[in-house]
Design a protein around this motif. Structure first.
Motif, PDB file in Angstrom:
ATOM      1  N   ILE A  17       0.868  -1.178   0.000  1.00 26.04           N
ATOM      2  CA  ILE A  17       0.000   0.000   0.000  1.00 26.04           C
ATOM      3  C   ILE A  17       0.901   1.223   0.000  1.00 26.04           C
ATOM      4  O   ILE A  17       1.720   1.395   0.906  1.00 26.04           O
ATOM      5  N   ALA A  18       0.785   2.057  -1.001  1.00 31.84           N
ATOM      6  CA  ALA A  18       1.558   3.294  -1.084  1.00 31.84           C
ATOM      7  C   ALA A  18       0.659   4.459  -0.698  1.00 31.84           C
ATOM      8  O   ALA A  18      -0.525   4.488  -1.049  1.00 31.84           O
ATOM      9  N   ALA A  19       1.233   5.434   0.012  1.00 29.75           N
ATOM     10  CA  ALA A  19       0.410   6.512   0.556  1.00 29.75           C
ATOM     11  C   ALA A  19       1.008   7.879   0.304  1.00 29.75           C
ATOM     12  O   ALA A  19       2.224   8.039   0.183  1.00 29.75           O
ATOM     13  N   ILE A  20       0.128   8.876   0.265  1.00 28.01           N
ATOM     14  CA  ILE A  20       0.470  10.295   0.270  1.00 28.01           C
ATOM     15  C   ILE A  20      -0.111  10.887   1.545  1.00 28.01           C
ATOM     16  O   ILE A  20      -1.269  10.630   1.886  1.00 28.01           O
ATOM     17  N   ASP A  21       0.694  11.675   2.263  1.00 22.55           N
ATOM     18  CA  ASP A  21       0.249  12.300   3.512  1.00 22.55           C
ATOM     19  C   ASP A  21       0.123  13.803   3.287  1.00 22.55           C
ATOM     20  O   ASP A  21       1.119  14.519   3.202  1.00 22.55           O
ATOM     21  N   LEU A  22      -1.126  14.272   3.170  1.00 27.62           N
ATOM     22  CA  LEU A  22      -1.389  15.701   3.026  1.00 27.62           C
ATOM     23  C   LEU A  22      -1.378  16.373   4.395  1.00 27.62           C
ATOM     24  O   LEU A  22      -1.742  15.764   5.393  1.00 27.62           O
ATOM     25  N   PHE A  23      -0.973  17.637   4.443  1.00 21.85           N
ATOM     26  CA  PHE A  23      -0.874  18.369   5.718  1.00 21.85           C
ATOM     27  C   PHE A  23      -0.017  17.552   6.693  1.00 21.85           C
ATOM     28  O   PHE A  23      -0.380  17.351   7.852  1.00 21.85           O
ATOM     29  N   CYS A  24       1.122  17.085   6.232  1.00 26.17           N
ATOM     30  CA  CYS A  24       1.876  16.053   6.954  1.00 26.17           C
ATOM     31  C   CYS A  24       2.528  16.539   8.233  1.00 26.17           C
ATOM     32  O   CYS A  24       2.870  15.732   9.100  1.00 26.17           O
ATOM     33  N   GLY A  25       2.745  17.845   8.389  1.00 23.03           N
ATOM     34  CA  GLY A  25       3.394  18.350   9.582  1.00 23.03           C
ATOM     35  C   GLY A  25       4.760  17.727   9.769  1.00 23.03           C
ATOM     36  O   GLY A  25       5.504  17.506   8.812  1.00 23.03           O
ATOM     37  N   VAL A  26       5.089  17.387  11.018  1.00 19.01           N
ATOM     38  CA  VAL A  26       6.401  16.800  11.306  1.00 19.01           C
ATOM     39  C   VAL A  26       6.417  15.285  11.124  1.00 19.01           C
ATOM     40  O   VAL A  26       7.446  14.648  11.329  1.00 19.01           O
ATOM     41  N   GLY A  27       5.269  14.696  10.753  1.00 13.78           N
ATOM     42  CA  GLY A  27       5.293  13.288  10.388  1.00 13.78           C
ATOM     43  C   GLY A  27       4.655  12.318  11.360  1.00 13.78           C
ATOM     44  O   GLY A  27       4.912  11.121  11.274  1.00 13.78           O
ATOM     45  N   ALA A  68      -3.822  23.632  -1.266  1.00 13.11           N
ATOM     46  CA  ALA A  68      -4.713  24.394  -2.141  1.00 13.11           C
ATOM     47  C   ALA A  68      -4.126  24.552  -3.535  1.00 13.11           C
ATOM     48  O   ALA A  68      -4.868  24.687  -4.520  1.00 13.11           O
ATOM     49  N   ASP A  69      -2.796  24.525  -3.639  1.00 13.56           N
ATOM     50  CA  ASP A  69      -2.131  24.676  -4.938  1.00 13.56           C
ATOM     51  C   ASP A  69      -1.685  23.348  -5.523  1.00 13.56           C
ATOM     52  O   ASP A  69      -1.090  23.302  -6.601  1.00 13.56           O
ATOM     53  N   LEU A  70      -1.956  22.270  -4.814  1.00  7.45           N
ATOM     54  CA  LEU A  70      -1.486  20.961  -5.236  1.00  7.45           C
ATOM     55  C   LEU A  70      -2.283  20.467  -6.438  1.00  7.45           C
ATOM     56  O   LEU A  70      -3.504  20.622  -6.497  1.00  7.45           O
ATOM     57  N   GLU A  71      -1.582  19.879  -7.392  1.00  4.78           N
ATOM     58  CA  GLU A  71      -2.220  19.276  -8.557  1.00  4.78           C
ATOM     59  C   GLU A  71      -1.966  17.784  -8.537  1.00  4.78           C
ATOM     60  O   GLU A  71      -0.970  17.308  -7.980  1.00  4.78           O
ATOM     61  N   VAL A  72      -2.847  17.040  -9.170  1.00  2.51           N
ATOM     62  CA  VAL A  72      -2.739  15.589  -9.112  1.00  2.51           C
ATOM     63  C   VAL A  72      -1.433  15.095  -9.730  1.00  2.51           C
ATOM     64  O   VAL A  72      -0.898  14.053  -9.318  1.00  2.51           O
ATOM     65  N   GLY A 114     -11.921  20.962   1.390  1.00  3.42           N
ATOM     66  CA  GLY A 114     -12.429  20.894   0.022  1.00  3.42           C
ATOM     67  C   GLY A 114     -11.345  20.519  -0.972  1.00  3.42           C
ATOM     68  O   GLY A 114     -11.606  19.828  -1.974  1.00  3.42           O
ATOM     69  N   HIS A 115     -10.121  20.949  -0.720  1.00  3.54           N
ATOM     70  CA  HIS A 115      -9.017  20.574  -1.603  1.00  3.54           C
ATOM     71  C   HIS A 115      -8.621  19.108  -1.388  1.00  3.54           C
ATOM     72  O   HIS A 115      -8.212  18.425  -2.341  1.00  3.54           O
ATOM     73  N   PHE A 116      -8.745  18.630  -0.173  1.00  2.00           N
ATOM     74  CA  PHE A 116      -8.569  17.202   0.094  1.00  2.00           C
ATOM     75  C   PHE A 116      -9.583  16.423  -0.746  1.00  2.00           C
ATOM     76  O   PHE A 116      -9.252  15.434  -1.420  1.00  2.00           O
ATOM     77  N   GLU A 117     -10.832  16.873  -0.704  1.00  2.00           N
ATOM     78  CA  GLU A 117     -11.915  16.253  -1.472  1.00  2.00           C
ATOM     79  C   GLU A 117     -11.614  16.294  -2.969  1.00  2.00           C
ATOM     80  O   GLU A 117     -11.795  15.304  -3.689  1.00  2.00           O
ATOM     81  N   ARG A 118     -11.138  17.432  -3.456  1.00  2.00           N
ATOM     82  CA  ARG A 118     -10.807  17.573  -4.874  1.00  2.00           C
ATOM     83  C   ARG A 118      -9.730  16.569  -5.297  1.00  2.00           C
ATOM     84  O   ARG A 118      -9.852  15.889  -6.322  1.00  2.00           O
TER      85      ARG A 118
END
Length: 367
Positions: A17-27, A68-72, A114-118
């Motif tokens: 399982i590969a993951a992306i962590d948005l708003f990752c902070g310090v981890g 908010a500026d992240l693109e797929v 909303g950007h998470f949703e997008r």
């Protein structure tokens, strides 16, 4: 592997399982997911102060960018070849916190969900997880988030949990959401004995207020004024400022509006979980953040341990200055590692309970 070192991706469980962590902070979330066997590929955050701790402790790349500026296209290459994919994250919780009653839709952070949703719609992952404050569940922005995930054929479950149930030495209520394309999914709940303050930080070397421990500069405690020194000496574990002589009580607490805040200027109890770690936990007057025994507020390191970070987790480069407000904010905002590990194990078990692995096709990213 050392207690505070990176977790090798060689230990990742199959199916991968590969993951992306948005708003990752310090981890915090990344570290817990990695412990569960999930291969976190990338953490994304707008705060440059997160970059060093995230990279120093986790086996993932870091992207300094607003969600908010992240693109797929920023994400797809990181997930190439994965059998299953996970989009994870904890959008800033301050707009939804009960401590920030004046916040609302005019706060730019309100719309980050909303950007998470997008991105969920554009990336089309197999799983989604999100952690936040309980109050978010009562907001229309969360209702819309869940509705949109269901429209994308996710099975969604969410609820409020106490982090102490998962081995975090802290009473911290959090909203946890899990969503899966495979079928109904749930957070695994096992009987875990609650970890106490004594078990978590009782073995750390004693220090004075305003002092840092030589071998670990993060184990430092804020200075106290003479008045606060008198106050903490008059405090008992689990007690309140109501136990003090009137001469020590702050004027604001003598008024009717201040009498409902007994937890500030309090000491923790050794044999109970800690209270919720806020971004101001290093200040004695900011909550029940007094050390149970020593006449000081808990140290930065103690707060990190109470958030279930490993004892040697790195937050600043060796020799760099340590700014309490910055480090306190990063630690207080983090997803507790033990809660994140429970989330990760729930997803791994969920995959194992379904049919065998399958590879994603490149055009899946655009269906």
């Amino acid at each position: 592997m050392s207690l505070g070192g990176k977790i090798s991706k060689d230990s990742a469980l199959e199916p991968r399982i590969a993951a992306i962590d948005l708003f990752c902070g310090v981890g915090g979330l990344t570290r817990g997911l990695e412990r569960a066997g999930i291969d976190v590929k990338l953490g994304v955050d707008i705060d440059s102060a997160c970059e060093y701790p995230y990279l120093a402790n986790n086996d993932a790349a870091f992207l300094l960018k607003s969600v908010a500026d992240l693109e797929v296209v920023d994400l797809t290459s990181k997930l190439s070849g994965a059998e299953y994919t996970l989009l994870a994250g904890c959008a800033p919780c301050q707009p939804f916190s009960t401590y920030q009653q004046k916040s609302g839709p005019t706060d730019e952070r309100w719309h980050l969900l909303g950007h998470f949703e997008r991105l969920a719609g554009e990336l089309n992952p197999d799983f989604i997880t999100m952690e936040n404050v309980p109050n978010l569940a009562r907001q229309s922005v969360f209702t819309k988030f869940v509705t949109e995930l269901e429209a994308l054929n996710f099975h969604v479950t969410y609820g409020v949990v106490n982090c102490a149930e998962f081995g975090v030495p802290q009473q911290r209520q959090r909203l946890v959401l899990l969503a899966s394309k495979l079928g109904p999914i749930a957070l695994l709940r096992t009987k875990t004995k609650r970890k106490t303050v004594r078990q978590a930080i009782g073995g750390l070397p004693p220090i004075e207020a305003g002092e840092a421990y030589d071998s670990d500069p993060l184990h430092q405690a804020s200075e106290l004024s003479n008045l606060n020194k008198r106050r903490i000496r008059a405090s008992v574990p689990g007690g309140t400022w109501r136990d003090w002589n009137q001469e020590l009580v702050a004027e604001c607490h003598k008024r009717e509006t201040g009498k409902t805040y007994p937890g500030v200027y309090g000491r923790m109890e050794w044999d109970q979980p800690a209270p919720t770690m806020t971004t101001q936990y290093f200040g004695f007057g900011n909550g029940r953040f007094g050390h149970p025994e020593q006449d000081r507020a808990i140290s930065l390191r103690e707060g990190a341990i109470l958030q279930s970070f490993p004892k040697s987790y790195k937050f600043v480069r060796k020799g760099d200055p340590i700014y309490c407000k910055t480090i306190g904010r990063l630690i207080g905002n983090a997803v507790p590692v033990k809660l994140a590990e429970a989330i990760g194990k729930s997803i791994v078990a969920h995959v194992a309970s379904h049919s065998g692995p399958r590879k994603r096709q490149l055009n899946d990213w655009h269906d």
